[in-house]
Design a protein around this motif. Structure first.
Motif, short mmCIF file in Angstrom:
data_model
loop_
_atom_site.label_atom_id
_atom_site.label_comp_id
_atom_site.label_asym_id
_atom_site.label_seq_id
_atom_site.Cartn_x
_atom_site.Cartn_y
_atom_site.Cartn_z
N GLU A 54 0.35 4.05 0.96
CA GLU A 54 0.06 4.96 2.32
C GLU A 54 1.21 4.79 3.33
O GLU A 54 1.77 3.76 3.39
CB GLU A 54 -1.31 4.82 2.99
N ALA A 72 -5.55 -3.35 0.46
CA ALA A 72 -4.58 -2.43 0.92
C ALA A 72 -4.43 -1.46 -0.31
O ALA A 72 -3.45 -1.49 -0.68
CB ALA A 72 -3.22 -3.19 1.17
N TRP A 73 -5.39 -0.76 -0.29
CA TRP A 73 -5.45 0.23 -1.30
C TRP A 73 -5.38 1.59 -0.64
O TRP A 73 -6.15 1.91 0.43
CB TRP A 73 -6.80 0.32 -2.29
N TYR A 126 0.63 2.39 11.90
CA TYR A 126 0.34 1.38 12.46
C TYR A 126 0.21 0.12 11.55
O TYR A 126 0.11 -1.14 12.14
CB TYR A 126 -1.14 1.28 13.14
N CYS A 179 0.69 -1.17 0.11
CA CYS A 179 -0.08 0.03 0.14
C CYS A 179 0.82 1.23 0.14
O CYS A 179 1.76 1.32 0.64
CB CYS A 179 -0.99 0.07 1.26
N ARG A 231 -2.72 11.18 3.81
CA ARG A 231 -3.98 11.83 3.29
C ARG A 231 -4.40 12.55 4.55
O ARG A 231 -3.79 12.44 5.68
CB ARG A 231 -4.98 10.77 3.19
N CYS A 283 0.43 4.92 6.87
CA CYS A 283 -0.49 4.76 8.16
C CYS A 283 0.74 3.87 9.11
O CYS A 283 1.02 2.97 8.99
CB CYS A 283 -1.61 3.85 8.20
N GLN A 319 0.81 -3.33 6.17
CA GLN A 319 0.71 -3.40 4.70
C GLN A 319 1.15 -2.26 3.88
O GLN A 319 1.12 -2.45 2.93
CB GLN A 319 -1.09 -3.65 4.66
#
Ligand code: SAM
Ligand code: DTB
Ligand code: SF4
Length: 327
Positions: free
Chosen positions: A56, A102-103, A60, A54, A170, A58, A63
């Motif tokens: 992103e 996981a997009w 945590y 993915c 994001r 994030c 992925q």
């Protein structure tokens, strides 16, 4: 009778969250019984239909492509593989099947066409079908709705103020916007968050207020305890105390009485007694099966044993929509 409110204030909700522990649980358990059958817990199954890689960040998430975790990247699964997993989940007692990808966002391409076919297939099995695919536009939400999607999961994860500490790729408002698209399309909204990422109690409460002060409460609110995964920036976070998990669940239950409050990630780190406290505090759903998306989860046999011990009954599917028809 408890009224459904959309005007919660920070001071008031902080006072609820911090109230004497047993009073808090008692109040939540009381509200829970006004709106739900206290012996009923919904059993859901997750499947990661597209894993890892993915874009992103994030903090945590195992992925995210940029972190070095043990997660193996897997392209979108085939429709028949997904449908056989759904049918197995149903045979083991699940009434809701949630497919995760996981997009960062959904694109209007062949992969999305495949997801649409997965949704149609699971819907035909008489299970509540849910997806969590990242950001979606209003037309994508409409397409999912037409295919029979029952619910869409998109977590706020934390407060608007703490959000930037956890994710930079994001904005919190992007999440809100997707939730608005889901709501407009008539799909049931599933949105909650994670505790144990280093946030304060005020952050936790602010996240719940954002959810509960929406014009309509989410029908489903997952409360996740961070599962710290090696290779992610949050790998060293200490285990979430069960007391915090119970306070969070109880506060969510009091604020959003009709919602399904889902005791989500983190159950592998909890004893049966700790999970029982969460049910007492108003949690009425779990994810079942050896795996959540990529991390371990207690097995079906263990959960069935716990249900027997506590005299819990699995909740049947589409109960909310039946309530709507009757009302
Ligand atoms: N990519 C989509 C998105 O971010 O919305 C869907 C999949 S994402 C993995 C779904 C949710 O899983 C996240 O919003 C987060 O709340 C939860 N999650 C991911 N990793 C977690 C972890 N290590 N511990 C607890 N919850 C986690
Ligand atoms: C949610 O709030 N929790 C679930 C579901 N919604 C998609 C996902 C938990 C994922 C935990 C980390 C993992 O297994 O990869
Ligand atoms: Fe990607 Fe979702 Fe994980 Fe964030 S939570 S890295 S968007 S899969």
């Amino acid at each position: 009778m408890t009224e459904i409110r959309n005007n919660w204030s920070l001071a008031e909700v902080e006072a609820i969250y911090n109230s004497p522990f047993l009073d808090l649980v008692y109040r939540a358990a009381t509200v829970h019984r006004q709106f739900h059958d206290g012996q009923e817990v919904q059993v859901c199954t997750l499947l990661s239909v597209k894993t890892g890689g993915c874009p992103e960040d994030c903090a945590y998430c195992p992925q995210a492509a940029r972190y070095h975790t043990d997660v193996k990247v897997h392209k979108l699964m085939e429709v028949d593989e997904v449908l056989s997993a759904a049918s197995e989940a149903k045979s083991k007692g699940s009434t809701r099947f949630c497919m995760g990808a996981a997009w960062r966002e959904v694109r209007d391409n062949r992969d999305f066409d495949k997801v649409i076919d997965m949704v149609k297939g699971v819907n035909a099995m008489d299970m509540e079908v849910c997806c969590t695919l990242g950001m979606i536009t209003d037309s994508q939400a409409e397409r999912l709705k037409e295919a029979g999607l029952y619910a869409y999961n998109h977590n706020l994860d934390t407060s608007d103020t703490f959000y930037n500490e956890i994710i930079s790729t994001r904005q919190f408002d992007d999440r809100i916007h997707t939730l608005e698209n889901v709501r407009k399309s008539g799909i049931s909204v599933c949105s909650g968050g994670i505790i144990g990422m280093g946030e304060t109690v005020t952050d936790r409460v602010k996240m719940l207020i954002t959810l509960a002060n929406m014009p309509g409460h989410p029908e489903s609110v997952p409360v996740n305890a961070l599962v710290p995964v090696e290779g992610t920036p949050l790998e060293k976070q200490p285990k979430v105390p069960v007391w915090d998990m119970v306070r969070m669940i109880a506060t969510a239950r009091i604020m959003m009485p009709k919602a399904m409050v889902r005791l989500s990630a983190g159950r592998v780190m909890m004893s049966d007694e700790e999970q029982t406290l969460c049910f007492m505090a108003g949690a009425n759903s779990i994810f079942s099966g050896e795996r959540l998306l990529t991390t371990p989860n207690p097995g079906v046999d263990h959960d069935q044993q716990l249900f027997q011990t506590l005299n819990l009954r699995p909740r049947k599917s589409f109960k909310d929509s039946e309530a709507l028809v009757v009302a």
